[in-house]
Design an enzyme around this catalytic site. Structure first.
Site, mmCIF file in Angstrom:
data_model
loop_
_atom_site.group_PDB
_atom_site.id
_atom_site.type_symbol
_atom_site.label_atom_id
_atom_site.label_comp_id
_atom_site.label_asym_id
_atom_site.label_seq_id
_atom_site.Cartn_x
_atom_site.Cartn_y
_atom_site.Cartn_z
ATOM 1 N N THR A 18 54.725 34.677 36.521
ATOM 2 C CA THR A 18 54.917 35.362 35.242
ATOM 3 C C THR A 18 55.248 34.366 34.137
ATOM 4 O OG1 THR A 18 55.652 37.379 36.336
ATOM 5 C CG2 THR A 18 56.237 37.117 34.020
ATOM 6 N N LYS A 39 49.692 43.008 34.196
ATOM 7 C CA LYS A 39 50.182 42.870 35.566
ATOM 8 C C LYS A 39 49.888 44.221 36.203
ATOM 9 C CE LYS A 39 53.858 41.347 38.558
ATOM 10 N NZ LYS A 39 54.102 39.936 38.867
ATOM 11 N N ASP A 56 58.951 41.395 34.626
ATOM 12 C CA ASP A 56 57.716 40.635 34.467
ATOM 13 C C ASP A 56 56.811 41.275 33.419
ATOM 14 O OD1 ASP A 56 58.681 39.018 36.454
ATOM 15 O OD2 ASP A 56 57.275 39.688 37.992
ATOM 16 N N GLY A 118 48.425 38.501 39.096
ATOM 17 C CA GLY A 118 48.502 39.197 40.373
ATOM 18 C C GLY A 118 49.940 39.467 40.770
ATOM 19 N N VAL A 119 50.106 40.040 41.936
ATOM 20 C CA VAL A 119 51.447 40.347 42.442
ATOM 21 C C VAL A 119 51.636 39.612 43.764
ATOM 22 C CG1 VAL A 119 50.612 42.470 43.527
ATOM 23 C CG2 VAL A 119 53.057 42.186 43.108
ATOM 24 N N ASN A 177 54.607 23.828 39.938
ATOM 25 C CA ASN A 177 55.839 24.332 39.317
ATOM 26 C C ASN A 177 57.039 23.984 40.190
ATOM 27 O OD1 ASN A 177 57.446 25.695 37.445
ATOM 28 N ND2 ASN A 177 57.287 27.621 38.557
ATOM 29 N N PRO A 206 58.501 20.912 35.252
ATOM 30 C CA PRO A 206 59.769 20.580 35.907
ATOM 31 C C PRO A 206 60.657 21.817 36.001
ATOM 32 C CG PRO A 206 59.822 19.867 33.630
ATOM 33 C CD PRO A 206 58.428 20.387 33.873
ATOM 34 N N LEU A 208 63.243 24.031 34.814
ATOM 35 C CA LEU A 208 63.706 24.193 33.438
ATOM 36 C C LEU A 208 64.741 25.304 33.326
ATOM 37 C CD1 LEU A 208 60.233 24.057 31.654
ATOM 38 C CD2 LEU A 208 61.934 22.240 31.687
#
Length: 228
Positions: A18, A39, A56, A118-119, A177, A206, A208
């Site tokens: 998300t 979504k 989300d 997607g989920v 990620n 990074p 965050l």
């Protein structure tokens, strides 16, 4: 004319799909486009002032520069935050791919660009005989994969790509990620993925504190149809 559109999937749940879908929406909006986000299936909703919300879905709608009803953005907004087939059964609903496609078509007639998130993972079940992978096939959009950098991510990424290719879909790019700030050898994992995945890495994000900072870590010009 069809809008620019991408399907965002991930190597697992809770790996930043998300957050990065919102970053894609914002980057497209900066190009001066009308950008919608979807979504189609979202499990885990709470009621506020008589209206059902999902974190989300709310984030995607906030990132978008179009005012669309939640019934189009998330046609299957389910109550319980568990696997969507189980959540839908508890709500006594059936996740209908044709209804999702109808919502997508309605949005695509209004938008210049659409990001569909997607989920869970790529193959999460929706019913006894349909899954998120089947939705991706029906949409037939280029796929962007979010790889959550944690132990096991190489295997998860390669299996996800295998499933994408097996269905005749194109992996347009992938994003690394940092979901685990303490992951050892993260850079080595990224280099291994680069050597195995036949698709451009669109960025390494990074760990965050602020999700809004993710935009700066993406390089999206290698995506098919990305506006320059």
């Amino acid at each position: 004319m069809n809008p620019i559109a991408y399907f965002v999937t991930g190597t697992d749940t809770e790996i930043g799909k998300t957050t990065l879908s919102c970053a894609l929406v914002r980057n497209l909006a900066k190009k001066g486009l009308k950008v919608a986000a979807m979504k189609p299936v979202a499990a885990g909703a709470t009621q506020l002032d008589g209206i059902w919300h999902n974190d989300d879905v709310d984030a995607l709608m906030k990132a978008s520069n179009m005012d669309l009803p939640v019934s189009l953005v998330a046609p299957f907004l389910l109550n319980t935050p568990i696997a969507p087939n189980l959540s839908a059964a508890l709500d006594k609903r059936v996740i209908d791919l044709q209804h999702i496609l109808s919502c997508y078509r309605e949005i695509s007639h209004q938008a210049d660009a659409v990001i569909v998130e997607g989920v869970g993972g790529f193959c999460v079940p929706f019913t006894e005989n349909t899954s998120s992978a089947d939705l991706a096939v029906q949409l037939n959009l280029p796929v962007i994969m979010v790889v959550g950098l944690k132990l096991g991510c190489i295997n998860h990424a390669l299996l996800t790509v295998e499933a994408i290719h097996a269905r005749g879909l194109k992996l347009a790019g992938w994003i690394a990620n940092r979901t685990d700030p303490r992951m050892p050898f993260a850079d080595e994992n990224i280099r291994t993925l680069e050597s195995w995945l036949n698709a451009p890495r669109l960025g390494t994000v990074p760990y965050l504190e602020s999700f809004s900072q993710t935009d700066a870590y993406l390089s999206l010009n290698n995506l098919p149809d990305w506006p320059l």
